[in-house]
Design an enzyme around this catalytic site. Structure first.
Site, PDB file in Angstrom:
ATOM      1  N   LYS A 122     -12.112  -9.678  -3.932  1.00 12.89           N
ATOM      2  CA  LYS A 122     -10.836  -9.343  -4.082  1.00 12.89           C
ATOM      3  C   LYS A 122     -10.188  -9.908  -4.987  1.00 12.89           C
ATOM      4  O   LYS A 122     -11.053 -10.334  -6.014  1.00 12.89           O
ATOM      5  CB  LYS A 122     -10.241  -9.861  -2.537  1.00 12.89           C
TER       6      LYS A 122
ATOM      7  N   SER B 278       0.884  -1.192   0.083  1.00 13.33           N
ATOM      8  CA  SER B 278      -0.070   0.057  -0.096  1.00 13.33           C
ATOM      9  C   SER B 278       0.617   1.160   0.016  1.00 13.33           C
ATOM     10  O   SER B 278       0.599   2.213  -0.809  1.00 13.33           O
ATOM     11  CB  SER B 278      -1.016  -0.123   1.331  1.00 13.33           C
TER      12      SER B 278
ATOM     13  N   ASP C 118      -7.404  -8.230   4.286  1.00 11.57           N
ATOM     14  CA  ASP C 118      -6.128  -9.083   3.374  1.00 11.57           C
ATOM     15  C   ASP C 118      -5.694 -10.424   4.209  1.00 11.57           C
ATOM     16  O   ASP C 118      -5.248 -11.179   3.522  1.00 11.57           O
ATOM     17  CB  ASP C 118      -5.201  -8.144   3.112  1.00 11.57           C
TER      18      ASP C 118
ATOM     19  N   GLY D 242      -6.042  -3.658  -7.746  1.00 14.06           N
ATOM     20  CA  GLY D 242      -7.255  -3.104  -7.613  1.00 14.06           C
ATOM     21  C   GLY D 242      -6.794  -1.590  -7.140  1.00 14.06           C
ATOM     22  O   GLY D 242      -7.285  -0.510  -7.460  1.00 14.06           O
TER      23      GLY D 242
HETATM   24  C1  S3P Z   1      -5.566  -1.232   0.009  1.00 15.89           C
HETATM   25  C2  S3P Z   1      -6.786  -1.327   0.394  1.00 15.89           C
HETATM   26  C3  S3P Z   1      -7.775  -2.709   0.734  1.00 15.89           C
HETATM   27  C4  S3P Z   1      -6.850  -3.834   0.776  1.00 15.89           C
HETATM   28  C5  S3P Z   1      -5.895  -4.039  -0.636  1.00 15.89           C
HETATM   29  C6  S3P Z   1      -4.853  -2.684  -0.422  1.00 15.89           C
HETATM   30  C7  S3P Z   1      -4.980   0.074  -0.382  1.00 15.89           C
HETATM   31  O1  S3P Z   1      -8.638  -2.675  -0.397  1.00 15.89           O
HETATM   32  O2  S3P Z   1      -7.638  -4.939   0.642  1.00 15.89           O
HETATM   33  O3  S3P Z   1      -5.166  -5.223  -0.516  1.00 15.89           O
HETATM   34  O4  S3P Z   1      -3.889  -0.097  -0.482  1.00 15.89           O
HETATM   35  O5  S3P Z   1      -5.740   0.839  -0.198  1.00 15.89           O
HETATM   36  P1  S3P Z   1     -10.100  -1.833  -0.009  1.00 15.89           P
HETATM   37  O6  S3P Z   1      -9.716  -0.456   0.386  1.00 15.89           O
HETATM   38  O7  S3P Z   1     -10.865  -1.985  -0.959  1.00 15.89           O
HETATM   39  O8  S3P Z   1     -10.929  -2.445   0.997  1.00 15.89           O
END
Ligand code: S3P
Length: 426
Positions: free
Chosen positions: A339, A24, A312, A92
């Site tokens: 996911k 992240s 996660d 994503g």
């Molecule tokens: C993330 C947020 C999460 C997480 C993803 C990384 C991020 O998703 O599951 O692996 O870096 O902002 P969501 O914000 O859609 O829950």
């Protein structure tokens, strides 16, 4: 890499100082550098497929990127219309955050990804962005990538999100930085807060008050990012579970971000009975330190609050559930369905294949602890499913197939695993 055979292990004791850097934070540091004047310097950037795709996109958007293999220097004099289609691969986070960043940039941008990402819902970001004037289109009325964005002026907004999603929040905060007035974003439960912390550190006017974030548009470029990315608690957690399910095991995971929105799974493991200690060693943008996990017999728990803080890690936590006494319950976790795979199905199917009793619900599942048996489990192209069942193999032996996905987040996973047990990769 199409399959791995993992041998069971009696016990192990290990210090791990090379857990993969945080995904992240790595994504954000490369993207946010484009908002700064001057050269950002990022060390310990995650060199995995997801984040290297983000770095490639940043280059395609005109930033100058110098990489000596250690520190990555990024400088940009504004986002440029790219010649290339922007490929987010499996990520994503990449796609959703770029939607927010590019919606107000001058030019035309096309975002795409692999077959898994092209099946994941994007309406959660394209809808609120369109409401404030963004010009975005994509398959199924802009729900599915490829997405096409024509940069436009964005209106100020007060948005109340129904999902606790750091990706949606970050997307909208990035959009707010260039909207035509002060914006607010409210979420139902606090999701991970790296975006707010990092942008504030770069001088942006971002004020967090409980679940509400107020963002003033930037009237000048931000300060560059200077960061050494800490290790990723989500990646570290696989080895925390490894220790928690292996009698007499003891593992110390070094240099991990101890941000409270990221270590909830360790707290859950603690509630199950594992012996866990945290030692903060520094605190700049975020607290960073070591986490020590020692084996103790595990008991079942219910997980239903602050789900986004451990979303996660639920696949790996479910391996601990399978080794615990009693029935563990996961509720309010419908987000798992969208996911990298439908993680309610992939976890439940995988555990069933290993002889563990489960019940599946729309928003969660139950796992009755028992004796894990060796099985063949397919990852369905999902890195966290692959690594979770490989860790289960430490108890009973396991064959896991479709492994390339592990490179999206944790390329040195097997190097570390080899210090614990014998593996055969084909
Ligand atoms: C993330 C947020 C999460 C997480 C993803 C990384 C991020 O998703 O599951 O692996 O870096 O902002 P969501 O914000 O859609 O829950």
């Amino acid at each position: 890499m199409s399959k791995v055979i993992v041998s069971p292990v009696e016990s192990f004791s290990l210090n791990i100082s090379d857990i993969a850097p945080d995904k992240s934070i790595s994504h954000r540091s490369a993207m946010f550098a484009m908002l700064a004047k001057g050269t950002s310097k990022i060390s310990n950037f995650l060199r995995a497929e997801d984040t290297m795709n983000t770095l490639e996109i940043v280059k395609n958007l005109g930033a100058k990127v110098e990489d000596d293999g250690n520190t990555i220097k990024i400088s940009s004099d504004g986002i440029k219309e790219p010649f290339e289609i922007l490929d987010c691969g499996n990520s994503g986070t990449g796609m959703r955050l770029f939607c927010g960043l590019l919606s107000s940039a001058e030019g035309h941008f096309v975002l795409t990804g692999d077959k898994y990402l092209r099946s994941r819902p994007m309406k959660r970001v394209t809808n609120p962005l369109r409401e404030i004037g963004a010009v975005i289109d994509g398959r199924e009325d802009s729900n599915l990538a490829p997405l096409s964005i024509r940069g436009a002026s964005l209106k100020a907004f007060d948005y109340e999100s129904k999902i606790a999603s750091a990706q949606v929040k970050s997307c909208m905060i990035l959009a707010a930085l260039r909207a035509d007035g002060e914006c607010t974003y409210t979420e139902p439960e606090l999701s991970r807060d790296h975006t707010e912390k990092m942008l504030k550190g770069m001088g942006a006017d971002v004020v967090v008050d409980g679940l509400k974030t107020t963002i003033k548009p930037m009237n000048k470029p931000l300060e560059p990012v200077f960061i050494s990315v800490p290790a990723d608690p989500s990646s570290a957690f696989f080895f925390a579970v490894a220790a928690a399910i292996t009698p007499d095991a003891d593992v110390t995971l070094e240099g991990i971000t101890l941000n409270h929105t990221r270590i909830e799974a360790f707290k859950a493991l603690e509630r199950m009975g594992a012996d866990i200690t945290y030692d903060t060693t520094s605190d700049k943008y975020e607290p960073i330190g070591n986490i020590r996990v020692k084996y103790a017999p595990l008991k079942a728990i219910t997980v239903e609050d602050n789900i986004s803080w451990l979303i996660d890690e639920l696949p790996a936590l479910s391996i601990a559930f399978a080794c615990a006494e009693g029935e563990s319950v996961v509720k309010n976790a419908e987000e798992l369905r969208v996911k990298e795979s439908d993680r309610i199905s992939t976890v439940v199917d995988g555990l069933n294949a290993c002889g563990i009793e489960t019940t599946e619900y729309d928003d969660g599942y139950t796992v009755t602890g028992g004796k894990l048996s060796s099985a063949i489990v397919d990852s369905d192209g999902d890195h966290r499913i692959a690594m979770s069942f490989i860790i289960a193999g430490l108890r009973c032996g396991m064959e896991v197939t479709d492994l390339d996905c592990i490179n999206t987040s944790f390329p040195n996973f097997f190097d570390i695993l080899k210090r614990i047990t014998k593996i055969e990769i084909n």
